[in-house]
Design a protein around this motif. Structure first.
Motif, PDB file in Angstrom:
ATOM      1  N   GLN A  13       0.815  -1.350   0.429  1.00  0.00           N
ATOM      2  CA  GLN A  13       0.239  -0.050  -0.018  1.00  0.00           C
ATOM      3  C   GLN A  13       1.348   1.285   0.248  1.00  0.00           C
ATOM      4  O   GLN A  13       0.411   2.309  -0.220  1.00  0.00           O
ATOM      5  N   ARG A  14       2.152   1.439   0.788  1.00  0.00           N
ATOM      6  CA  ARG A  14       2.910   2.598   0.889  1.00  0.00           C
ATOM      7  C   ARG A  14       3.761   2.637  -0.484  1.00  0.00           C
ATOM      8  O   ARG A  14       3.433   3.563  -0.901  1.00  0.00           O
ATOM      9  N   LEU A  15       3.976   1.766  -1.610  1.00  0.00           N
ATOM     10  CA  LEU A  15       4.854   1.707  -2.830  1.00  0.00           C
ATOM     11  C   LEU A  15       3.494   1.798  -3.298  1.00  0.00           C
ATOM     12  O   LEU A  15       4.462   2.674  -4.478  1.00  0.00           O
ATOM     13  N   ALA A  16       2.630   1.643  -3.800  1.00  0.00           N
ATOM     14  CA  ALA A  16       1.013   2.070  -4.355  1.00  0.00           C
ATOM     15  C   ALA A  16       0.836   3.557  -3.970  1.00  0.00           C
ATOM     16  O   ALA A  16       1.214   4.450  -5.420  1.00  0.00           O
ATOM     17  N   GLY A  17       1.136   3.916  -2.875  1.00  0.00           N
ATOM     18  CA  GLY A  17       1.009   5.199  -3.234  1.00  0.00           C
ATOM     19  C   GLY A  17       2.348   6.346  -3.414  1.00  0.00           C
ATOM     20  O   GLY A  17       2.029   7.338  -3.376  1.00  0.00           O
ATOM     21  N   ASP A  18       3.015   5.343  -2.988  1.00  0.00           N
ATOM     22  CA  ASP A  18       4.125   6.770  -3.765  1.00  0.00           C
ATOM     23  C   ASP A  18       4.547   6.347  -5.393  1.00  0.00           C
ATOM     24  O   ASP A  18       4.929   7.274  -5.656  1.00  0.00           O
ATOM     25  N   ILE A  19       3.689   5.192  -5.866  1.00  0.00           N
ATOM     26  CA  ILE A  19       3.801   4.721  -6.771  1.00  0.00           C
ATOM     27  C   ILE A  19       3.074   6.145  -7.511  1.00  0.00           C
ATOM     28  O   ILE A  19       3.249   7.215  -8.941  1.00  0.00           O
ATOM     29  N   ARG A  20       1.859   6.187  -7.057  1.00  0.00           N
ATOM     30  CA  ARG A  20       0.907   7.363  -7.689  1.00  0.00           C
ATOM     31  C   ARG A  20       1.433   8.642  -6.968  1.00  0.00           C
ATOM     32  O   ARG A  20       1.104   9.999  -7.640  1.00  0.00           O
ATOM     33  N   LEU A  21       2.083   8.883  -5.951  1.00  0.00           N
ATOM     34  CA  LEU A  21       2.815  10.222  -6.335  1.00  0.00           C
ATOM     35  C   LEU A  21       3.602  10.370  -6.572  1.00  0.00           C
ATOM     36  O   LEU A  21       3.733  11.836  -7.518  1.00  0.00           O
ATOM     37  N   LEU A  22       4.541   9.964  -7.120  1.00  0.00           N
ATOM     38  CA  LEU A  22       5.432  10.149  -8.609  1.00  0.00           C
ATOM     39  C   LEU A  22       4.553  10.274  -9.231  1.00  0.00           C
ATOM     40  O   LEU A  22       5.591  11.132 -10.156  1.00  0.00           O
ATOM     41  N   ALA A  23       3.871   9.398 -10.057  1.00  0.00           N
ATOM     42  CA  ALA A  23       2.962   9.603 -11.315  1.00  0.00           C
ATOM     43  C   ALA A  23       2.393  11.255 -11.590  1.00  0.00           C
ATOM     44  O   ALA A  23       2.723  11.417 -12.921  1.00  0.00           O
ATOM     45  N   ARG A  24       2.224  11.362 -10.497  1.00  0.00           N
ATOM     46  CA  ARG A  24       1.378  12.621 -10.466  1.00  0.00           C
ATOM     47  C   ARG A  24       2.180  13.678 -10.971  1.00  0.00           C
ATOM     48  O   ARG A  24       2.423  14.649 -11.517  1.00  0.00           O
ATOM     49  N   GLY A  25       3.648  13.852  -9.598  1.00  0.00           N
ATOM     50  CA  GLY A  25       4.770  14.931 -10.322  1.00  0.00           C
ATOM     51  C   GLY A  25       5.052  14.226 -11.057  1.00  0.00           C
ATOM     52  O   GLY A  25       5.211  15.716 -12.095  1.00  0.00           O
TER      53      GLY A  25
END
Length: 146
Positions: free
Chosen positions: A45-57
């Motif tokens: 879940q943490r990794l998926a959130g980090d991936i989404r955050l980086l993708a948005r960035g």
């Protein structure tokens, strides 16, 4: 009671004690497995959130494209949860492989300016070549892996 009856009672008692100990050990194994599964789920879940955050960035231009692609690729390598079957994430692997030879951190700082500039030009060329594919992949990841 004679000796053989005491021996049989002792044997049965020993069997029950060993069975109880085996059940306790099995419970410990089950509990650790549950904890490990919970930790894996939380990590994913943490990794998926980090991936989404980086993708948005990446989509919003807040993260340099090459750096974002490399970071997302590393996070995806560590993520072992569910993901959509139609996700096309090959571009992150392509960027990662194309930049694997470029020094990082202290090694980057130790490079002569001319060599640093060569690598920067190469990264700019990569960005231009893969800008659209990188943006499409980041858009897909922006909504999540599932």
């Amino acid at each position: 009671m004679d000796f053989s009856e005491w021996l049989m009672i002792g044997g049965l008692l020993l069997i029950f004690l060993l069975a109880g100990y085996a059940a306790w050990l099995w419970y410990q194994v089950w509990r650790r497995r549950q904890q490990r599964m919970q930790q894996t789920h939380e990590r994913n879940q943490r990794l998926a959130g980090d991936i989404r955050l980086l993708a948005r960035g990446l989509c919003e231009g807040q993260v340099p494209p090459i750096e974002g692609a490399i970071r997302i690729k590393v996070l995806l390598d560590n993520y072992d949860g569910p993901r959509r079957a139609n996700l096309n994430l090959a571009i992150f692997e392509t960027i990662y492989d194309a930049t694997a030879h470029i020094p990082t951190h202290e090694s980057w700082k130790a490079l002569p300016a001319a060599q640093r500039r060569q690598h920067e030009e190469y990264m700019e060329t990569l960005e231009q070549q893969h800008r659209d594919a990188l943006h499409r992949a980041a858009q897909e990841l922006r909504s999540g892996l599932i």
